[in-house]
Design a protein around this motif. Structure first.
Motif, PDB file in Angstrom:
ATOM      1  N   MET A  54       0.826  -1.206   0.000  1.00  0.00           N
ATOM      2  CA  MET A  54       0.000   0.000   0.000  1.00  0.00           C
ATOM      3  C   MET A  54       0.862   1.259   0.000  1.00  0.00           C
ATOM      4  N   VAL A  57       2.201   1.789  -3.552  1.00  0.00           N
ATOM      5  CA  VAL A  57       1.142   2.325  -4.416  1.00  0.00           C
ATOM      6  C   VAL A  57       0.891   3.792  -4.087  1.00  0.00           C
ATOM      7  N   TYR A  58       0.816   4.117  -2.795  1.00  0.00           N
ATOM      8  CA  TYR A  58       0.572   5.502  -2.382  1.00  0.00           C
ATOM      9  C   TYR A  58       1.693   6.422  -2.861  1.00  0.00           C
ATOM     10  N   CYS A  59       2.928   5.972  -2.747  1.00  0.00           N
ATOM     11  CA  CYS A  59       4.062   6.810  -3.143  1.00  0.00           C
ATOM     12  C   CYS A  59       4.140   7.007  -4.655  1.00  0.00           C
ATOM     13  N   LEU A  60       3.695   6.023  -5.409  1.00  0.00           N
ATOM     14  CA  LEU A  60       3.836   6.101  -6.863  1.00  0.00           C
ATOM     15  C   LEU A  60       2.564   6.538  -7.587  1.00  0.00           C
ATOM     16  N   LYS A  61       1.470   6.776  -6.864  1.00  0.00           N
ATOM     17  CA  LYS A  61       0.192   7.061  -7.507  1.00  0.00           C
ATOM     18  C   LYS A  61       0.181   8.363  -8.303  1.00  0.00           C
ATOM     19  N   ALA A  62       0.976   9.314  -7.932  1.00  0.00           N
ATOM     20  CA  ALA A  62       0.993  10.599  -8.628  1.00  0.00           C
ATOM     21  C   ALA A  62       2.208  10.763  -9.532  1.00  0.00           C
ATOM     22  N   THR A  63       2.828   9.668  -9.905  1.00  0.00           N
ATOM     23  CA  THR A  63       4.011   9.734 -10.766  1.00  0.00           C
ATOM     24  C   THR A  63       3.598  10.198 -12.160  1.00  0.00           C
ATOM     25  N   GLU A  74      11.636   7.520 -10.429  1.00  0.00           N
ATOM     26  CA  GLU A  74      10.893   6.628  -9.554  1.00  0.00           C
ATOM     27  C   GLU A  74      11.180   5.167  -9.878  1.00  0.00           C
TER      28      GLU A  74
END
Length: 110
Positions: A54, A57-63, A74
């Motif tokens: 999770m 996913v949270y860290c990469l969601k705004a890539t 990233e």
């Protein structure tokens, strides 16, 4: 709005008590010699990878993959972090290295 000294001390005391309670309760519920229920054993096995997933996913969601640098920093940082973790099995080393690498990539390279 400033908080008074008494209120600050009360907040610190309540946070300390709550933190201590979260550390003590498992030992009270599952004392030494008492078998841990299978559900708790299962959660102990699956929750850590689930939380890590999770967080990824949270860290990469705004890539931004549609604009430069197209998520390359990233991707490099995640690959190095995962590879280093598989190789060394050290959370602090892999996460720390990945974070520093990512910061260097976005500040100096891209």
């Amino acid at each position: 709005m400033p908080v008074g000294v008494g209120t600050s001390l009360l907040i610190i005391l309540l946070v300390a008590i709550t933190t201590f309670a979260t550390r003590v309760v498992p030992f009270l519920l599952f004392p030494k010699g008492k078998e841990i229920p299978p559900v708790i054993q299962y959660l102990g096995k699956v929750l850590t990878p689930a939380v890590i997933g999770m967080l990824v996913v949270y860290c990469l969601k705004a890539t931004p993959v549609m604009e430069a640098p197209h998520g390359i920093p990233e991707l490099i940082a995640v690959a190095v972090t995962a590879g280093l973790h598989v190789w060394k099995r050290n959370n602090l080393l892999s996460i720390g290295t990945g974070t520093v690498l990512y910061m260097v990539l976005i500040q100096a390279v891209f």
